[in-house]
Design an enzyme around this catalytic site. Structure first.
Site, PDB file in Angstrom:
ATOM      1  N   ASP A 173       0.787  -1.250   0.000  1.00 58.62           N
ATOM      2  CA  ASP A 173       0.000   0.000   0.000  1.00 58.62           C
ATOM      3  C   ASP A 173       0.816   1.296   0.000  1.00 58.62           C
ATOM      4  OD1 ASP A 173      -1.548  -2.118   0.859  1.00 58.62           O
ATOM      5  OD2 ASP A 173      -2.236  -1.150   2.681  1.00 58.62           O
ATOM      6  N   GLN A 182       4.060   0.675   2.318  1.00 62.18           N
ATOM      7  CA  GLN A 182       4.293  -0.573   3.026  1.00 62.18           C
ATOM      8  C   GLN A 182       5.482  -1.261   2.367  1.00 62.18           C
ATOM      9  OE1 GLN A 182       1.930  -2.189   5.779  1.00 62.18           O
ATOM     10  NE2 GLN A 182       2.553  -0.065   5.927  1.00 62.18           N
ATOM     11  N   TRP A 190       5.720 -10.297   1.324  1.00 66.67           N
ATOM     12  CA  TRP A 190       5.248  -9.519   2.470  1.00 66.67           C
ATOM     13  C   TRP A 190       5.922 -10.014   3.745  1.00 66.67           C
ATOM     14  CZ3 TRP A 190       2.442  -9.999   7.074  1.00 66.67           C
ATOM     15  CH2 TRP A 190       1.905  -8.809   7.574  1.00 66.67           C
ATOM     16  N   PHE A 238       2.011  -0.689   9.985  1.00 64.09           N
ATOM     17  CA  PHE A 238       1.023  -0.927   8.929  1.00 64.09           C
ATOM     18  C   PHE A 238       0.616   0.407   8.295  1.00 64.09           C
ATOM     19  CE2 PHE A 238      -1.056  -5.383   9.574  1.00 64.09           C
ATOM     20  CZ  PHE A 238       0.188  -5.973   9.494  1.00 64.09           C
ATOM     21  N   SER A 239      -0.413   0.342   7.457  1.00 65.42           N
ATOM     22  CA  SER A 239      -0.791   1.517   6.658  1.00 65.42           C
ATOM     23  C   SER A 239      -1.320   2.672   7.505  1.00 65.42           C
ATOM     24  CB  SER A 239      -1.832   1.117   5.621  1.00 65.42           C
ATOM     25  OG  SER A 239      -1.174   0.390   4.606  1.00 65.42           O
ATOM     26  N   ARG A 251      -7.533  -0.725  11.754  1.00 64.64           N
ATOM     27  CA  ARG A 251      -6.307  -0.269  11.100  1.00 64.64           C
ATOM     28  C   ARG A 251      -6.526   0.743   9.970  1.00 64.64           C
ATOM     29  NH1 ARG A 251      -6.753  -5.767   9.609  1.00 64.64           N
ATOM     30  NH2 ARG A 251      -7.191  -6.133   7.403  1.00 64.64           N
ATOM     31  N   ASP A 252      -5.393   1.223   9.480  1.00 62.76           N
ATOM     32  CA  ASP A 252      -5.284   2.071   8.285  1.00 62.76           C
ATOM     33  C   ASP A 252      -5.912   3.456   8.466  1.00 62.76           C
ATOM     34  OD1 ASP A 252      -4.267  -0.337   7.388  1.00 62.76           O
ATOM     35  OD2 ASP A 252      -6.035  -0.858   6.205  1.00 62.76           O
ATOM     36  N   GLU A 264     -10.575  -2.284   4.341  1.00 57.20           N
ATOM     37  CA  GLU A 264      -9.240  -1.757   4.621  1.00 57.20           C
ATOM     38  C   GLU A 264      -9.087  -0.368   3.992  1.00 57.20           C
ATOM     39  OE1 GLU A 264      -6.512  -5.724   4.854  1.00 57.20           O
ATOM     40  OE2 GLU A 264      -6.865  -5.059   2.823  1.00 57.20           O
ATOM     41  N   TRP A 320      -4.043  -8.884  -3.699  1.00 55.79           N
ATOM     42  CA  TRP A 320      -3.631  -9.847  -2.662  1.00 55.79           C
ATOM     43  C   TRP A 320      -3.779 -11.298  -3.112  1.00 55.79           C
ATOM     44  CZ3 TRP A 320      -0.223  -8.844   0.636  1.00 55.79           C
ATOM     45  CH2 TRP A 320      -0.172  -7.626   1.320  1.00 55.79           C
TER      46      TRP A 320
HETATM   47  C1  FRU Z   1      -4.010  -3.510   2.748  1.00 51.55           C
HETATM   48  C2  FRU Z   1      -3.378  -3.966   4.052  1.00 51.55           C
HETATM   49  C3  FRU Z   1      -3.724  -3.009   5.175  1.00 51.55           C
HETATM   50  C4  FRU Z   1      -2.599  -3.197   6.135  1.00 51.55           C
HETATM   51  C5  FRU Z   1      -1.425  -3.434   5.210  1.00 51.55           C
HETATM   52  C6  FRU Z   1      -0.392  -4.369   5.755  1.00 51.55           C
HETATM   53  O1  FRU Z   1      -3.358  -3.975   1.615  1.00 51.55           O
HETATM   54  O2  FRU Z   1      -3.800  -5.282   4.352  1.00 51.55           O
HETATM   55  O3  FRU Z   1      -4.990  -3.223   5.746  1.00 51.55           O
HETATM   56  O4  FRU Z   1      -2.408  -2.084   6.959  1.00 51.55           O
HETATM   57  O5  FRU Z   1      -1.952  -3.952   4.011  1.00 51.55           O
HETATM   58  O6  FRU Z   1       0.742  -4.394   4.942  1.00 51.55           O
END
Ligand code: FRU
Length: 497
Positions: free
Chosen positions: A30, A46, A54, A86-87, A157-158, A209, A300
């Site tokens: 991201d 990321q 990852w 994370f994001s 998150r995010d 997300e 993903w």
């Molecule tokens: C989206 C995500 C976010 C998370 C990040 C982790 O692609 O899954 O929700 O913060 O990637 O790398």
């Protein structure tokens, strides 16, 4: 031994994007923390600096003065005792609401710390902040981290944060499982829950997300503005499209977002498979007033398997978002930022006012790095379009089906497709001709194709992995003729000199 000068080999590995951002090495997903400050567009992302899949997430960092050429900078944030990074987003704290900047302004990053509960391996996601007094070059973590946690929510998150002028507060939109939660704060440190949006609204076949919330004029009229809520939806093995981004349009009063379409309306940002987790830049000056978006150009479903070596992952082109009314209602329209025109060289008018009734070769580029602009006048019930990156064994088709009013991209024979069973696919979007015409603007960049149809009404972004010798561009038509009003090609220069 003769040494090859670095400029001849830099960014020329197989599939390496020539005018999209990708890291020098290792894994990217991201885009994060996009903010404009002191003449620089910051792009954090990321990043796993120790591998091409990852892994423990860091924030990689790059800056640009024009959204076209990027300078790589050292990793900005790395995992610590609270967790991986994370994001999240970044803002300019113009009024020093945080007190971090001695009355001046500075950058604050708001991100998810992903770790575990103390003495346990139960995952925990909390929001933390960090600040920079030197234009994002170095970052201090706030000693009061985390600034927001909620034990009841495993997916938490995010954070995307912006300043809401009318209520004089910071607003955070946060992904919370199958909803977006909204929080407000006077100082980025103390957060108060305001509302939750999303139950039974839109598309739910995966975890929500990376939200973003912003206001845009409708048809260029600021007095008729609406709010747009972007929500990315994660992969689910049962959903062939994989991870995708939807959006909602409505009203926002500083606390509550109200969707103005029916709860069952699903609006997709992009009809290809490879535009995910995208959000917009913060703090672009009022004099510019654009809302500029960038996404992660992967999915993903297969992101960890795509056949590049050394690095894996790239961003989409930066795109300007706007709202336009249509027969179906108000819709998001996107177009690549104007600055990209600087990469054009020796543009060629390939054809003009020509009836096409059979397949013909129209162009043979030196490399798969160019932009096509085509306008067609529709007559017969034909299926027509381009076969790109073509050889005797490979082709990627971008076409239009007049009868079904569908734009499509077919990558089933695009090159390497075997790394995941779901990769080879054809996908489509409804697109009506405008005054009998279909306009296509197509960007091809070694391992990607981005299509903007009818001035950005439909966007389609797809990865492809063709042989570098599969380069022929053909024009085809089936079941009838089509009139090509004009076809221009702009070979595009590399941004990695
Ligand atoms: C989206 C995500 C976010 C998370 C990040 C982790 O692609 O899954 O929700 O913060 O990637 O790398």
């Amino acid at each position: 031994m003769t040494q090859i000068p670095i400029k001849d080999v830099y960014y020329t590995e197989p599939y390496r994007p020539q005018f999209h951002y990708s890291p020098e090495s290792n894994w990217l997903n991201d885009p994060n923390g996009m903010v404009y400050y002191n003449g620089e567009y910051h792009l954090f992302y990321q990043y796993h600096p120790h591998g091409t899949t990852w892994g423990p997430m860091h924030w990689g960092h790059a800056v640009s003065s024009d959204l076209v050429s990027w300078e790589h900078l050292p990793v900005a944030l790395e995992p610590d005792s609270i967790g991986a990074i994370f994001s999240g987003s970044a803002v300019v704290d113009w009024q020093d609401t945080t007190g971090f900047f001695d009355g001046e302004s500075g950058l604050v990053a708001i991100f998810t710390h992903a770790g575990t509960y103390p003495d346990s391996d139960r995952p925990r996601q909390v929001q933390s902040i960090a600040y920079s007094k030197d234009n994002g070059r170095t970052w201090q973590l706030y000693e009061g981290n985390p600034v927001l946690s909620d034990e009841s929510k495993p997916d938490f998150r995010d954070p995307k944060v912006f300043w809401h002028t009318e209520t004089n507060r910071w607003v955070m939109v946060l992904a919370t499982g199958q909803t977006i939660s909204i929080y407000t704060s006077p100082d980025l440190k103390e957060w108060t829950f305001a509302s939750e949006f999303g139950e039974n609204q839109g598309f739910h076949e995966g975890v929500w997300e990376c939200p973003d919330l912003f206001e845009l004029p409708v048809d260029g009229d600021p007095s008729a503005s609406k709010w747009v809520l972007l929500v990315s939806v994660g992969d689910n093995p049962g959903f062939a499209e994989g991870s995708r981004t939807q959006y909602f349009i409505g009203e926002f009063d500083g606390k509550v977002f109200r969707n103005e379409n029916s709860k069952d309306t699903i609006l997709w940002l992009d009809y290809g498979r490879d535009n995910y987790a995208g959000v917009s830049w913060s703090d672009i000056p009022h004099s510019d007033s654009r809302r500029v978006y960038i996404g992660w150009m992967s999915n993903w479903k297969y992101a960890n398997l795509t056949p590049s070596t050394k690095w894996r992952g790239a961003m989409t082109l930066p795109r300007t978002l706007s709202l336009a009314s249509s027969e179906q209602g108000i819709r998001l329209v996107q177009s690549p930022v104007e600055e990209l025109k600087a990469l054009r060289s020796q543009s060629i008018l390939l054809k003009e006012n020509k009836v096409i009734d059979q397949t013909e070769v129209v162009y043979m580029p030196e490399a798969n790095s160019y932009e096509l602009e085509a306008e067609f006048h529709i007559g017969d019930i034909a299926v027509f379009g381009f076969s790109l990156c073509t050889s005797s064994t490979e082709k990627t088709i971008v076409g239009y089906d007049v009868k079904n009013e569908q734009l499509f991209m077919d990558r089933t024979a695009s090159g390497q497709i075997g790394f995941h069973e779901g990769f080879a696919a054809k996908h489509q979007a409804v697109l009506s001709p405008k005054e009998g015409k279909i306009k296509l603007r197509i960007f091809v960049d070694w391992s990607s194709v981005e299509v903007f149809a009818n001035d950005g009404e439909v966007a389609m972004t797809d990865l492809i992995f063709p042989d570098s010798d599969s380069r022929t561009v053909e024009l085809f038509t089936e079941n009838g003729k089509v009139t090509l009003v004009s076809l221009v090609v702009h070979p595009l220069q590399t941004i990695w000199k």
